[in-house]
Enzyme design. Structure first.
Site, PDB file in Angstrom:
ATOM      1  N   GLU A  71     -49.161  12.414 -24.782  1.00 49.75           N
ATOM      2  CA  GLU A  71     -49.358  11.102 -24.148  1.00 49.75           C
ATOM      3  C   GLU A  71     -48.422  10.962 -22.959  1.00 49.75           C
ATOM      4  OE1 GLU A  71     -49.013   7.809 -26.864  1.00 49.75           O
ATOM      5  OE2 GLU A  71     -49.602   6.356 -25.338  1.00 49.75           O
ATOM      6  N   ASN A 218     -58.497   3.657 -28.041  1.00 50.46           N
ATOM      7  CA  ASN A 218     -57.421   4.022 -28.980  1.00 50.46           C
ATOM      8  C   ASN A 218     -56.870   2.740 -29.599  1.00 50.46           C
ATOM      9  OD1 ASN A 218     -54.983   5.654 -29.997  1.00 50.46           O
ATOM     10  ND2 ASN A 218     -54.023   4.044 -28.770  1.00 50.46           N
ATOM     11  N   GLU A 219     -56.655   2.768 -30.888  1.00 52.18           N
ATOM     12  CA  GLU A 219     -56.060   1.632 -31.602  1.00 52.18           C
ATOM     13  C   GLU A 219     -56.619   0.317 -31.059  1.00 52.18           C
ATOM     14  OE1 GLU A 219     -51.777   2.012 -32.149  1.00 52.18           O
ATOM     15  OE2 GLU A 219     -52.087   3.817 -33.352  1.00 52.18           O
ATOM     16  N   TYR A 285     -48.404   6.808 -39.736  1.00 53.13           N
ATOM     17  CA  TYR A 285     -47.057   7.352 -39.521  1.00 53.13           C
ATOM     18  C   TYR A 285     -46.179   7.081 -40.738  1.00 53.13           C
ATOM     19  CZ  TYR A 285     -48.064   7.853 -34.505  1.00 53.13           C
ATOM     20  OH  TYR A 285     -48.586   8.229 -33.296  1.00 53.13           O
ATOM     21  N   GLU A 337     -53.544  10.657 -35.099  1.00 53.56           N
ATOM     22  CA  GLU A 337     -52.107  10.400 -34.924  1.00 53.56           C
ATOM     23  C   GLU A 337     -51.468  10.406 -36.304  1.00 53.56           C
ATOM     24  OE1 GLU A 337     -50.699   7.228 -32.394  1.00 53.56           O
ATOM     25  OE2 GLU A 337     -52.380   7.521 -30.997  1.00 53.56           O
ATOM     26  N   GLN A 386     -45.998  13.899 -31.527  1.00 54.75           N
ATOM     27  CA  GLN A 386     -46.748  14.437 -30.402  1.00 54.75           C
ATOM     28  C   GLN A 386     -46.208  15.826 -30.083  1.00 54.75           C
ATOM     29  OE1 GLN A 386     -47.051  11.686 -27.096  1.00 54.75           O
ATOM     30  NE2 GLN A 386     -47.620   9.977 -28.423  1.00 54.75           N
TER      31      GLN A 386
HETATM   32  O1  AHR Z   1     -47.777   7.965 -30.667  1.00 60.11           O
HETATM   33  C1  AHR Z   1     -47.168   6.828 -30.166  1.00 60.11           C
HETATM   34  C2  AHR Z   1     -48.054   5.605 -30.236  1.00 60.11           C
HETATM   35  O2  AHR Z   1     -48.327   5.292 -31.562  1.00 60.11           O
HETATM   36  C3  AHR Z   1     -49.418   5.763 -29.614  1.00 60.11           C
HETATM   37  O3  AHR Z   1     -49.419   5.522 -28.257  1.00 60.11           O
HETATM   38  C4  AHR Z   1     -50.218   4.717 -30.308  1.00 60.11           C
HETATM   39  O4  AHR Z   1     -51.570   5.031 -30.386  1.00 60.11           O
HETATM   40  C5  AHR Z   1     -49.551   4.612 -31.673  1.00 60.11           C
HETATM   41  O5  AHR Z   1     -49.318   3.299 -32.031  1.00 60.11           O
END
Ligand code: AHR
Length: 689
Positions: A71, A218-219, A285, A337, A386
């Site tokens: 990103e 995205n999101e 995450y 992600e 990432q």
């Molecule tokens: O990976 C960092 C961020 O986490 C990304 O930009 C977003 O899609 C997510 O919230």
């Protein structure tokens, strides 16, 4: 005798003479219950036993499960990938050579770009043409830094070519337009005579790149526009309609999926869009952002393990919802992600998400990859967040220096699973107990590659205790075994620019193989990948015997709400009956219905058989519970075929069919060693009376 004594003691214990005695004994029982019973329960779960069923290798571990994410955030792109053509850092057309080489080594199969949250603010036309003339913008998601757009579409696609991976581009739905995204697809993929093709040629690229993977935002529930699931589901159809296929390149469109356990998002997207998309993403995450990646004790270790293992539950629950709307698993769950997320390293910009990477991250990565491998029937792409310098990165850079993280080494060890056939594993694990909570200590995944080698990847999450793991290999006859290990003596062991090789794989020989049983001695906090040379000895399919065979097959008729293949497990038939062969019975309504036929087909001689369906709308044939012809989807009459090697005798045959609206029809044929292509004749179809 002993039993009588214990019984009498218990009787005494349960007899209360007065209230004080009752209270005392109550405390005693409470003590027994809280402290003794969990350890009794745990005591039963000692030992680690794994059974592999190598004959059940039905699903491929799609190599793009091992994908990465890049990103425009912090120093992922600028400094991590792109240093510019005039940089003293060795580069190929502005892209870091050391990073390219390292990523080639772990066989990165796919790379997602340009975001993340950045994607929904990115206007691709700012990133094409001569670099000096490119428009600047403010990256308001990530620290309000000025983005000079020097790394744009052609640089990204060139980088993917150098790494040897497929590109995955996320389109701007949040602040872009349908036209903008449609034109991006055209610029990248069209070879027609068109304005976007001309523009691309003007900027030096004659042929299209043919990018297959595209994200539709995205999101979209958050930084991508704060939309409701219902509103976004409509946007996906709208944007998706104008993302065209050019030439032979059929786009694989991935809708922005749920945030972790938002099951309603999945339900709405699948209900409304299952027919319009190829993938639905999932973001999850393991967060612990109060402390940095290296600053933790055992509670921080346990916390990340617990959060990491939750991935299994999330995938199971989202998959169950997806199965309801897409029982044939056409739509992939794309975990685009995932990873650990900590407080940034001291002295770095909090918006740049730069974190170190320790043995804890290596174990987290290995657990996640085992989970993703084991769910490869539905999860067909994933992208760790990432690739360089951001979150759970493979690589950290500082000026011209680069280090490979413990997570990088896990991807290196696990690359053997890419595109191999997944072997289902049954794991019975001991428990890793910390302050009254417990987690399964050992997890595992296994596969067989195209050369016949088996790989077993094992993970011991306990930072204090070694574990013996017993593996029963079933039908795989082993000739030779070798292994590699990643471990460390400290939970927060990590590589630094000064000391880059603290955590690195080594050879492993702590296993013993005898009488078909493999026993592995796993050190605390270790990841082990074993390579087994040998031969898969398939058990012959048990012969089907029908006691009272009767010509004709059974069918169930269902009325459905939306014209698509239903999950029959959730439906009650409206009626049932018998037919001679696969015909649509009388009395069905004109639209929105489904049929499920069940029976046996008697194969005359051993050989290779081809099955064909022509259906309007969709149909699927299963022989011995395996899909042989997949003609699913809402469509006019089209013929599809598939082959199966079959022994003479009875085989289970099942056919699913649905009718949405408009025309309807179904015809099912067979061709065999001494059979010309013909409608499956009634005299080889049977049921048990
Ligand atoms: O990976 C960092 C961020 O986490 C990304 O930009 C977003 O899609 C997510 O919230």
């Amino acid at each position: 005798m002993e039993f009588v004594i214990i019984f009498n003691k218990l009787k005494n214990l349960l007899a209360f003479k007065n209230y004080q005695e009752f209270s005392m004994k109550k405390i005693y029982f409470l003590f027994l219950f809280v402290f003794i019973s969990p350890s009794l329960i745990r005591a039963q779960k000692v030992g680690n036993n794994i059974t592999l069923d190598a004959s059940l290798d039905e699903y491929k571990i799609n190599k793009i499960i091992y994908g990465q994410f890049s990103e425009h955030l912090g120093h992922c792109i600028y400094g991590g990938i792109w240093v510019g053509v005039h940089s003293p850092i060795p580069n190929i057309d502005g892209m870091r050579k050391d990073v390219i080489d390292a990523l080639r080594e772990i066989k990165v199969p796919v790379l997602r770009w340009p975001g993340g949250c950045f994607a929904d603010e990115y206007h691709w036309m700012d990133g094409i043409g001569p670099r000096v003339k490119r428009a600047k913008m403010i990256n308001s998601n990530w620290g309000d830094v000025t983005e000079n757009n020097h790394f744009g579409t052609s640089e990204f696609l060139e980088f993917c070519k150098l790494v040897g991976c497929q590109p995955y581009i996320t389109g701007n739905v949040g602040s872009g337009t349908v036209q903008e995204l449609s034109q991006w697809v055209e610029y990248v993929n069209s070879d027609n005579l068109s304005p976007m093709t001309e523009l691309r040629k003007k900027y030096g690229r004659d042929h299209s790149w043919g990018v297959k993977y595209w994200g539709v935002g995205n999101e979209s529930w958050g930084c991508g526009g704060n939309m409701t699931a219902e509103y976004y589901a409509e946007q996906v159809r709208r944007y998706g309609t104008f993302m065209r296929n050019y030439g032979k390149n059929k786009l694989f469109k991935i809708a922005s999926g749920p945030n972790a356990d938002d099951y309603n998002w999945t339900k709405v997207l699948m209900k409304e869009d299952a027919d319009y998309i190829d993938g639905l993403s999932l973001h999850y995450y393991a967060w612990a952002n109060q402390r940095t990646a290296t600053d933790f004790d055992e509670s921080g270790w346990f916390d990340i393990m617990k959060k990491t293992l939750k991935m299994e539950d999330l995938i199971n629950k989202h998959s169950t919802i997806m199965d309801k709307y897409d029982p044939l698993k056409r739509v992939a769950l794309v975990v685009d992600e995932w990873g650990t997320w900590y407080k940034v390293e001291p002295g770095t910009n909090p918006n740049f998400l730069y974190q170190q990477n320790t043995m804890r991250d290596a174990i987290a990565a290995a657990c996640n990859l085992n989970i993703l491998n084991n769910h490869c029937d539905r999860v067909r792409m994933a992208n760790i967040a990432q690739v360089v310098n951001v979150l759970q990165a493979m690589i950290l850079t500082k000026g011209d220096k680069m280090i490979l993280t413990p997570t990088y080494w896990v991807f290196d060890l696990y690359k053997v699973h890419q595109d191999a056939m997944m072997i289902p594993v049954k794991v019975s694990s001991s428990e890793y107990v910390y302050k009254g909570e417990s987690l399964p200590t050992v997890n595992c995944s296994a596969s067989i590659d195209s050369t016949g080698k088996m790989h077993i990847s094992l993970c011991n999450i306990n930072p204090n205790k070694p574990e013996i793991v017993n593996i029963s290999l079933d039908s795989f006859k082993v000739n030779k075994i070798s292994g590699k290990i990643l471990t460390a003596d400290k939970m927060n062991a990590h590589n630094t620019f000064k000391d880059p090789d603290v955590v690195k794989p080594a050879g492993f020989s702590g296993f013993n193989f005898s009488n078909g049983n493999l026993s592995v001695s796993m050190p605390p906090m270790s990841v082990i990948v074993l390579e087994l040379f040998g031969k898969l000895e398939m058990k012959p399919m048990p012969e089907i015997k029908l006691n009272n065979p009767n010509q004709r097959i059974d069918y169930n008729y269902y009325e459905i709400e939306n014209g698509m293949m239903p999950d029959f497990n959730f439906l009650k038939p409206k009626s049932s009956g018998l037919v001679n062969n696969f015909i649509i019975p009388k009395g069905v309504r004109e639209e929105n219905f489904a049929l499920k036929y069940d029976g046996y087909i008697k194969i005359p001689i051993d050989g290779l058989y081809t099955f064909y369906t022509t259906s309007d709308d969709g149909s699927v044939i299963f022989i011995d519970r395996k899909i042989i012809v997949n003609n699913d989807g809402r469509h006019a009459p089209i013929e599809k075929s598939g082959m199966a090697e079959l022994k003479a005798g009875y085989h289970k045959i099942e056919l699913w069919y649905f009718q949405s609206g408009g025309g309807m029809g179904l015809s099912v044929s067979i061709k065999g060693p001494d059979m010309s292509k013909q409608i499956i004749p009634a005299n080889i179809l049977f049921r048990e009376k």
